[in-house]
Write a protein that holds these residues in place. Structure first.
Motif, PDB file in Angstrom:
ATOM      1  N   VAL A 352       0.856  -1.190   0.000  1.00  0.00           N
ATOM      2  CA  VAL A 352       0.000   0.000   0.000  1.00  0.00           C
ATOM      3  C   VAL A 352       0.889   1.235   0.000  1.00  0.00           C
ATOM      4  O   VAL A 352       1.839   1.325   0.773  1.00  0.00           O
ATOM      5  N   SER A 353       0.605   2.162  -0.861  1.00  0.00           N
ATOM      6  CA  SER A 353       1.426   3.371  -0.945  1.00  0.00           C
ATOM      7  C   SER A 353       1.092   4.326   0.196  1.00  0.00           C
ATOM      8  O   SER A 353       0.018   4.249   0.798  1.00  0.00           O
ATOM      9  N   TYR A 354       2.033   5.230   0.494  1.00  0.00           N
ATOM     10  CA  TYR A 354       1.743   6.264   1.479  1.00  0.00           C
ATOM     11  C   TYR A 354       0.495   7.051   1.078  1.00  0.00           C
ATOM     12  O   TYR A 354      -0.309   7.440   1.933  1.00  0.00           O
ATOM     13  N   ALA A 355       0.305   7.266  -0.216  1.00  0.00           N
ATOM     14  CA  ALA A 355      -0.830   8.052  -0.699  1.00  0.00           C
ATOM     15  C   ALA A 355      -2.163   7.413  -0.334  1.00  0.00           C
ATOM     16  O   ALA A 355      -3.149   8.122  -0.074  1.00  0.00           O
ATOM     17  N   ASN A 356      -2.227   6.088  -0.299  1.00  0.00           N
ATOM     18  CA  ASN A 356      -3.481   5.393  -0.012  1.00  0.00           C
ATOM     19  C   ASN A 356      -3.635   4.989   1.444  1.00  0.00           C
ATOM     20  O   ASN A 356      -4.677   4.456   1.842  1.00  0.00           O
ATOM     21  N   LEU A 357      -2.630   5.251   2.248  1.00  0.00           N
ATOM     22  CA  LEU A 357      -2.692   4.856   3.657  1.00  0.00           C
ATOM     23  C   LEU A 357      -3.879   5.486   4.406  1.00  0.00           C
ATOM     24  O   LEU A 357      -4.465   4.827   5.283  1.00  0.00           O
ATOM     25  N   PRO A 358      -4.272   6.733   4.105  1.00  0.00           N
ATOM     26  CA  PRO A 358      -5.438   7.291   4.811  1.00  0.00           C
ATOM     27  C   PRO A 358      -6.721   6.475   4.643  1.00  0.00           C
ATOM     28  O   PRO A 358      -7.616   6.557   5.501  1.00  0.00           O
ATOM     29  N   LEU A 359      -6.835   5.694   3.565  1.00  0.00           N
ATOM     30  CA  LEU A 359      -8.032   4.872   3.388  1.00  0.00           C
ATOM     31  C   LEU A 359      -8.134   3.803   4.474  1.00  0.00           C
ATOM     32  O   LEU A 359      -9.232   3.408   4.877  1.00  0.00           O
ATOM     33  N   VAL A 360      -6.989   3.341   4.943  1.00  0.00           N
ATOM     34  CA  VAL A 360      -6.974   2.380   6.057  1.00  0.00           C
ATOM     35  C   VAL A 360      -7.542   3.041   7.302  1.00  0.00           C
ATOM     36  O   VAL A 360      -8.371   2.466   8.025  1.00  0.00           O
ATOM     37  N   GLY A 361      -7.113   4.276   7.562  1.00  0.00           N
ATOM     38  CA  GLY A 361      -7.644   5.012   8.703  1.00  0.00           C
ATOM     39  C   GLY A 361      -9.132   5.270   8.582  1.00  0.00           C
ATOM     40  O   GLY A 361      -9.877   5.195   9.573  1.00  0.00           O
ATOM     41  N   ALA A 362      -9.611   5.565   7.376  1.00  0.00           N
ATOM     42  CA  ALA A 362     -11.038   5.808   7.155  1.00  0.00           C
ATOM     43  C   ALA A 362     -11.869   4.564   7.476  1.00  0.00           C
ATOM     44  O   ALA A 362     -12.942   4.658   8.092  1.00  0.00           O
ATOM     45  N   ALA A 363     -11.382   3.407   7.070  1.00  0.00           N
ATOM     46  CA  ALA A 363     -12.106   2.160   7.347  1.00  0.00           C
ATOM     47  C   ALA A 363     -12.223   1.912   8.846  1.00  0.00           C
ATOM     48  O   ALA A 363     -13.284   1.504   9.356  1.00  0.00           O
ATOM     49  N   LEU A 364     -11.151   2.191   9.590  1.00  0.00           N
ATOM     50  CA  LEU A 364     -11.183   2.008  11.040  1.00  0.00           C
ATOM     51  C   LEU A 364     -12.141   2.997  11.701  1.00  0.00           C
ATOM     52  O   LEU A 364     -12.839   2.659  12.664  1.00  0.00           O
ATOM     53  N   ALA A 365     -12.196   4.223  11.184  1.00  0.00           N
ATOM     54  CA  ALA A 365     -13.138   5.214  11.724  1.00  0.00           C
ATOM     55  C   ALA A 365     -14.584   4.772  11.520  1.00  0.00           C
ATOM     56  O   ALA A 365     -15.441   4.963  12.396  1.00  0.00           O
ATOM     57  N   LEU A 366     -14.876   4.162  10.375  1.00  0.00           N
ATOM     58  CA  LEU A 366     -16.236   3.681  10.117  1.00  0.00           C
ATOM     59  C   LEU A 366     -16.602   2.518  11.039  1.00  0.00           C
ATOM     60  O   LEU A 366     -17.765   2.388  11.459  1.00  0.00           O
ATOM     61  N   LEU A 367     -15.650   1.683  11.380  1.00  0.00           N
ATOM     62  CA  LEU A 367     -15.911   0.638  12.368  1.00  0.00           C
ATOM     63  C   LEU A 367     -16.266   1.240  13.719  1.00  0.00           C
ATOM     64  O   LEU A 367     -17.171   0.753  14.425  1.00  0.00           O
ATOM     65  N   ALA A 368     -15.571   2.322  14.075  1.00  0.00           N
ATOM     66  CA  ALA A 368     -15.879   3.015  15.335  1.00  0.00           C
ATOM     67  C   ALA A 368     -17.287   3.591  15.311  1.00  0.00           C
ATOM     68  O   ALA A 368     -17.998   3.574  16.324  1.00  0.00           O
ATOM     69  N   VAL A 369     -17.708   4.109  14.158  1.00  0.00           N
ATOM     70  CA  VAL A 369     -19.077   4.621  14.012  1.00  0.00           C
ATOM     71  C   VAL A 369     -20.088   3.519  14.290  1.00  0.00           C
ATOM     72  O   VAL A 369     -21.080   3.717  15.012  1.00  0.00           O
ATOM     73  N   ALA A 370     -19.847   2.338  13.734  1.00  0.00           N
ATOM     74  CA  ALA A 370     -20.776   1.221  13.917  1.00  0.00           C
ATOM     75  C   ALA A 370     -20.924   0.862  15.393  1.00  0.00           C
ATOM     76  O   ALA A 370     -22.041   0.629  15.885  1.00  0.00           O
ATOM     77  N   VAL A 371     -19.819   0.831  16.131  1.00  0.00           N
ATOM     78  CA  VAL A 371     -19.879   0.501  17.557  1.00  0.00           C
ATOM     79  C   VAL A 371     -20.591   1.612  18.328  1.00  0.00           C
ATOM     80  O   VAL A 371     -21.380   1.344  19.249  1.00  0.00           O
ATOM     81  N   ALA A 372     -20.338   2.872  17.966  1.00  0.00           N
ATOM     82  CA  ALA A 372     -20.984   4.000  18.655  1.00  0.00           C
ATOM     83  C   ALA A 372     -22.498   3.975  18.450  1.00  0.00           C
ATOM     84  O   ALA A 372     -23.264   4.254  19.381  1.00  0.00           O
ATOM     85  N   VAL A 373     -22.917   3.654  17.245  1.00  0.00           N
ATOM     86  CA  VAL A 373     -24.358   3.555  16.967  1.00  0.00           C
ATOM     87  C   VAL A 373     -24.969   2.425  17.802  1.00  0.00           C
ATOM     88  O   VAL A 373     -26.072   2.558  18.365  1.00  0.00           O
TER      89      VAL A 373
END
Length: 393
Positions: A352-373
């Motif tokens: 995974v390139s440095y340029a696409n690394l933020p997508l990994v962070g975005a996926a983890l944030a969405l998992l946090a949303v699911a638990v919060a809901v």
């Protein structure tokens, strides 16, 4: 700011500098100790794991001790730990020193947040916790950029020696300003502290904390090579970008405390959704230097909007005996730190390139949303079945 909370904020400044400054010095540490940057990144993971395993041990060991001496002792642990980091002759001894230093981290913020909340009325408790965490956010404005610049000019060891000096100031501030007669808010002693861990809402709050932190550290651990390789910024400019990140954190921390005193869970859910969207934007537009800098500022802001709400969420869910749970929540944040740094490193190793690394962070944030809901849904069910036991929305 009440003077006792000011003393706690000074200590949190020292702790924050210790935790985050290593990220700005990864290339220097790696070059000096003869390891790769991903290997140096494991110093972040090692620190985080030290928090995770040290937090419950120290919380249990100090459960019956007066709060002020415990806070002084934890601040002294950071002084000694940073001195050991400064003189470590090789990578593995530096790792050991980082883990040792981290042992006091979770307990300090856990116990400190309970103490801060006990000093103000109930409707201002999240704001009081935010004031204590202001030292942590200010460390990213002053401590981390300053420490990065100091390390680049005089070597990374000089940075840790500077933190030793700050730590001594924090010890003196706690000894002088924090009152000695702080009530120990524990129901049923150590047994009561352990009993509240049977509450599902306590664990869900900690899981949200872990996922939110993993979302940050999967990307932020490697922010320096991202900004230099993807955004085209110079090493000197990265220092100023880290300063902006810290400024965003400070603003977000203040906003988060006030929003949590108003609407707690909507603040958490809405902020996590915005974080996910922002990280997707970082992946799409991070190659544009000006856009990348602005995104980093907003990122810092959003990341710390959710810290006071999540900490007060745990304190309230475990209100009968909050010390151990509040301390474990700091461990949860650092499980996220370790997991995020590891996931980011694995992603890079897999191509995974440095340029696409933020997508990994975005996926983890969405998992946090699911638990919060899920957690908010349980709140509503509890309101219907047991109105007297509801948590603040």
């Amino acid at each position: 700011m009440p003077l006792p909370i000011l003393a706690l904020a000074i200590a949190s400044f020292c702790i924050g500098t210790t935790e985050f400054v290593i990220m700005g010095l990864l290339p220097e540490v790696a070059a000096d100790l003869g390891v790769s940057i991903p290997s140096a990144g494991l110093l972040v993971t090692g620190y985080a794991l030290g928090v995770v395993f040290g937090a419950p041990v120290i919380a249990v060991a100090t459960a019956h001790m007066p709060r002020k001496p415990v806070l002084i002792g934890l601040a002294m642990l950071f002084v000694v730990g940073n001195l050991l980091c400064a003189i470590a002759p090789n990578y593995w001894l530096l790792m050991a020193a980082r883990v040792f230093t981290a042992f006091g981290h979770g307990a300090f913020f856990g116990i400190g947040s309970v103490v801060a909340a006990s000093l103000v009325p109930r409707n201002k408790r999240a704001s009081a916790i935010a004031l204590m965490f202001a030292g942590l956010t200010l460390s990213n404005i002053l401590g981390v950029p300053g420490g990065t610049a100091l390390g680049e000019a005089y070597g990374w060891r000089a940075t840790f020696l500077a933190v030793v000096g700050i730590g001594l100031i924090s010890v003196a501030a706690i000894a002088w300003l924090v009152p000695a007669g702080i009530t120990q808010p524990s129901g049923g002693g150590l047994l009561g502290e352990v009993r509240v861990l049977g509450k599902l809402q306590v664990w869900l709050a900690m899981l949200i904390s872990a996922l939110a932190s993993a979302s940050l550290f999967a990307v932020f651990t490697y922010i320096k090579p991202y900004l230099t390789d993807v955004s085209g910024l110079s090493t000197a400019t990265v220092t100023w970008v880290l300063l902006l990140f810290g400024g965003g954190m400070t603003i977000g921390n203040i906003i988060g405390g006030r929003l949590a005193d108003w609407k707690l869970m909507p603040t958490v859910i809405g902020t996590l959704l915005m974080l996910a969207l922002l990280l997707v934007g970082f992946a799409e537009f991070g190659a544009i230097a000006a856009v990348a800098v602005f995104i980093v500022f907003l990122w810092g802001l959003l990341v710390f909007v959710i810290v006071p709400p999540l900490q007060i969420r745990v304190v309230e869910a475990a209100s009968e005996a909050p010390n151990l749970a509040a301390t474990l929540n700091q461990g949860a944040f650092n499980i996220g730190n370790a997991a995020g740094a590891w996931v980011g490193g694995v992603a890079l190793s897999l191509g995974v390139s440095y340029a696409n690394l933020p997508l990994v962070g975005a996926a983890l944030a969405l998992l946090a949303v699911a638990v919060a809901v899920m957690s908010q849904t349980l709140d509503r069910q509890l309101l219907v079945t047991h109105p007297a036991q509801q948590l603040r929305p």
